[in-house]
Motif scaffolding. Structure first.
Motif, PDB file in Angstrom:
ATOM      1  N   MET A   1       0.839  -1.184   0.000  1.00  0.00           N
ATOM      2  CA  MET A   1       0.000   0.000   0.000  1.00  0.00           C
ATOM      3  C   MET A   1       0.886   1.251   0.000  1.00  0.00           C
ATOM      4  SD  MET A   1      -3.081   0.712   2.526  1.00  0.00           S
ATOM      5  CE  MET A   1      -4.146   2.026   2.206  1.00  0.00           C
ATOM      6  N   PRO A   2       0.610   2.197  -0.902  1.00  0.00           N
ATOM      7  CA  PRO A   2       1.465   3.395  -0.963  1.00  0.00           C
ATOM      8  C   PRO A   2       1.297   4.294   0.253  1.00  0.00           C
ATOM      9  CG  PRO A   2      -0.284   3.502  -2.588  1.00  0.00           C
ATOM     10  CD  PRO A   2      -0.403   2.184  -1.904  1.00  0.00           C
ATOM     11  N   THR A   3       2.358   5.027   0.532  1.00  0.00           N
ATOM     12  CA  THR A   3       2.306   5.949   1.664  1.00  0.00           C
ATOM     13  C   THR A   3       1.889   7.328   1.188  1.00  0.00           C
ATOM     14  OG1 THR A   3       4.592   6.532   1.362  1.00  0.00           O
ATOM     15  CG2 THR A   3       4.150   4.683   2.823  1.00  0.00           C
ATOM     16  N   LYS A   4       1.644   8.217   2.159  1.00  0.00           N
ATOM     17  CA  LYS A   4       1.214   9.576   1.815  1.00  0.00           C
ATOM     18  C   LYS A   4       2.282  10.329   1.023  1.00  0.00           C
ATOM     19  CE  LYS A   4      -1.933  10.686   5.553  1.00  0.00           C
ATOM     20  NZ  LYS A   4      -2.121  11.563   6.714  1.00  0.00           N
ATOM     21  N   SER A   5       3.535  10.113   1.345  1.00  0.00           N
ATOM     22  CA  SER A   5       4.603  10.860   0.678  1.00  0.00           C
ATOM     23  C   SER A   5       4.696  10.505  -0.799  1.00  0.00           C
ATOM     24  CB  SER A   5       5.937  10.617   1.375  1.00  0.00           C
ATOM     25  OG  SER A   5       6.276   9.253   1.286  1.00  0.00           O
ATOM     26  N   LEU A   7       2.011   9.674  -2.696  1.00  0.00           N
ATOM     27  CA  LEU A   7       0.824  10.190  -3.372  1.00  0.00           C
ATOM     28  C   LEU A   7       0.772  11.707  -3.422  1.00  0.00           C
ATOM     29  CD1 LEU A   7      -1.867   7.785  -1.882  1.00  0.00           C
ATOM     30  CD2 LEU A   7      -0.812   7.694  -4.129  1.00  0.00           C
ATOM     31  N   ARG A   8       1.447  12.377  -2.512  1.00  0.00           N
ATOM     32  CA  ARG A   8       1.371  13.831  -2.420  1.00  0.00           C
ATOM     33  C   ARG A   8       2.410  14.485  -3.331  1.00  0.00           C
ATOM     34  NH1 ARG A   8       2.375  15.641   3.347  1.00  0.00           N
ATOM     35  NH2 ARG A   8       1.038  13.849   3.651  1.00  0.00           N
ATOM     36  N   ARG A   9       2.013  15.550  -4.000  1.00  0.00           N
ATOM     37  CA  ARG A   9       2.969  16.304  -4.824  1.00  0.00           C
ATOM     38  C   ARG A   9       3.945  17.047  -3.925  1.00  0.00           C
ATOM     39  NH1 ARG A   9      -0.261  20.064  -8.743  1.00  0.00           N
ATOM     40  NH2 ARG A   9       1.830  20.850  -8.961  1.00  0.00           N
ATOM     41  N   PRO A  10       5.175  17.210  -4.383  1.00  0.00           N
ATOM     42  CA  PRO A  10       6.113  17.977  -3.558  1.00  0.00           C
ATOM     43  C   PRO A  10       5.684  19.444  -3.511  1.00  0.00           C
ATOM     44  CG  PRO A  10       7.094  17.431  -5.667  1.00  0.00           C
ATOM     45  CD  PRO A  10       5.795  16.701  -5.586  1.00  0.00           C
ATOM     46  N   PRO A  11       5.873  20.093  -2.387  1.00  0.00           N
ATOM     47  CA  PRO A  11       5.454  21.501  -2.274  1.00  0.00           C
ATOM     48  C   PRO A  11       6.318  22.392  -3.166  1.00  0.00           C
ATOM     49  CG  PRO A  11       6.686  20.837  -0.340  1.00  0.00           C
ATOM     50  CD  PRO A  11       6.489  19.604  -1.166  1.00  0.00           C
ATOM     51  N   THR A  12       5.663  23.330  -3.856  1.00  0.00           N
ATOM     52  CA  THR A  12       6.397  24.271  -4.708  1.00  0.00           C
ATOM     53  C   THR A  12       6.587  25.563  -3.937  1.00  0.00           C
ATOM     54  OG1 THR A  12       4.337  25.037  -5.674  1.00  0.00           O
ATOM     55  CG2 THR A  12       5.496  23.303  -6.846  1.00  0.00           C
ATOM     56  N   PRO A  13       7.764  26.133  -4.010  1.00  0.00           N
ATOM     57  CA  PRO A  13       7.992  27.399  -3.292  1.00  0.00           C
ATOM     58  C   PRO A  13       7.149  28.518  -3.916  1.00  0.00           C
ATOM     59  CG  PRO A  13       9.902  26.794  -4.604  1.00  0.00           C
ATOM     60  CD  PRO A  13       8.950  25.661  -4.678  1.00  0.00           C
ATOM     61  N   PRO A  14       6.736  29.489  -3.127  1.00  0.00           N
ATOM     62  CA  PRO A  14       5.875  30.554  -3.656  1.00  0.00           C
ATOM     63  C   PRO A  14       6.557  31.383  -4.747  1.00  0.00           C
ATOM     64  CG  PRO A  14       6.435  30.970  -1.348  1.00  0.00           C
ATOM     65  CD  PRO A  14       6.985  29.636  -1.691  1.00  0.00           C
ATOM     66  N   ALA A  15       7.881  31.481  -4.731  1.00  0.00           N
ATOM     67  CA  ALA A  15       8.585  32.279  -5.742  1.00  0.00           C
ATOM     68  C   ALA A  15       8.478  31.643  -7.119  1.00  0.00           C
ATOM     69  CB  ALA A  15      10.047  32.438  -5.360  1.00  0.00           C
ATOM     70  N   ALA A  16       8.281  30.340  -7.185  1.00  0.00           N
ATOM     71  CA  ALA A  16       8.186  29.663  -8.473  1.00  0.00           C
ATOM     72  C   ALA A  16       6.850  29.963  -9.159  1.00  0.00           C
ATOM     73  CB  ALA A  16       8.355  28.164  -8.295  1.00  0.00           C
ATOM     74  N   ARG A  17       5.848  30.331  -8.387  1.00  0.00           N
ATOM     75  CA  ARG A  17       4.524  30.573  -8.957  1.00  0.00           C
ATOM     76  C   ARG A  17       4.275  32.031  -9.279  1.00  0.00           C
ATOM     77  NH1 ARG A  17       1.038  28.525  -4.588  1.00  0.00           N
ATOM     78  NH2 ARG A  17       2.816  27.602  -3.557  1.00  0.00           N
ATOM     79  N   SER A  18       4.869  32.950  -8.549  1.00  0.00           N
ATOM     80  CA  SER A  18       4.593  34.363  -8.769  1.00  0.00           C
ATOM     81  C   SER A  18       5.809  35.050  -9.384  1.00  0.00           C
ATOM     82  CB  SER A  18       4.248  35.038  -7.444  1.00  0.00           C
ATOM     83  OG  SER A  18       5.360  34.988  -6.583  1.00  0.00           O
ATOM     84  N   VAL A  19       5.527  36.149 -10.059  1.00  0.00           N
ATOM     85  CA  VAL A  19       6.576  36.941 -10.692  1.00  0.00           C
ATOM     86  C   VAL A  19       6.583  38.303 -10.012  1.00  0.00           C
ATOM     87  CG1 VAL A  19       7.356  37.940 -12.872  1.00  0.00           C
ATOM     88  CG2 VAL A  19       6.220  35.727 -12.852  1.00  0.00           C
ATOM     89  N   ALA A  20       7.755  38.822  -9.772  1.00  0.00           N
ATOM     90  CA  ALA A  20       7.862  40.102  -9.086  1.00  0.00           C
ATOM     91  C   ALA A  20       7.254  41.215  -9.931  1.00  0.00           C
ATOM     92  CB  ALA A  20       9.329  40.411  -8.793  1.00  0.00           C
TER      93      ALA A  20
END
Length: 77
Positions: A1-5, A7-20
């Protein structure tokens, strides 16, 4: 049985999603300058016939010089 780690996507840092804000403004300004420069480009002024003949003579002289240089290099080898 798979574990939570697994199945869960790795967290993306907020700087990768937003542009200054400064980067967005710089991009917008750069694009505006590119578009403006293309719209305001003027047509070339017509060349007078004497200047065209002079340019043709200079080009023919350069081409003749290259041919002569190529022939001498061929003979030298």
């Amino acid at each position: 049985m798979p574990t939570k780690s697994v199945l869960r996507r790795p967290p993306t840092p907020p700087a990768a999603r937003s542009v200054a804000l400064t980067d967005r403004l710089a991009m917008r300004l750069g694009m505006a300058l590119v578009i403006w420069s293309r719209r305001t480009r003027t047509q070339r002024p017509p060349l007078d016939p004497s200047l065209q003949q002079q340019l043709r003579r200079e080009r023919a002289a350069r081409e003749a010089e290259w041919v002569l240089l190529g022939a001498t290099m061929h003979l030298w080898r």
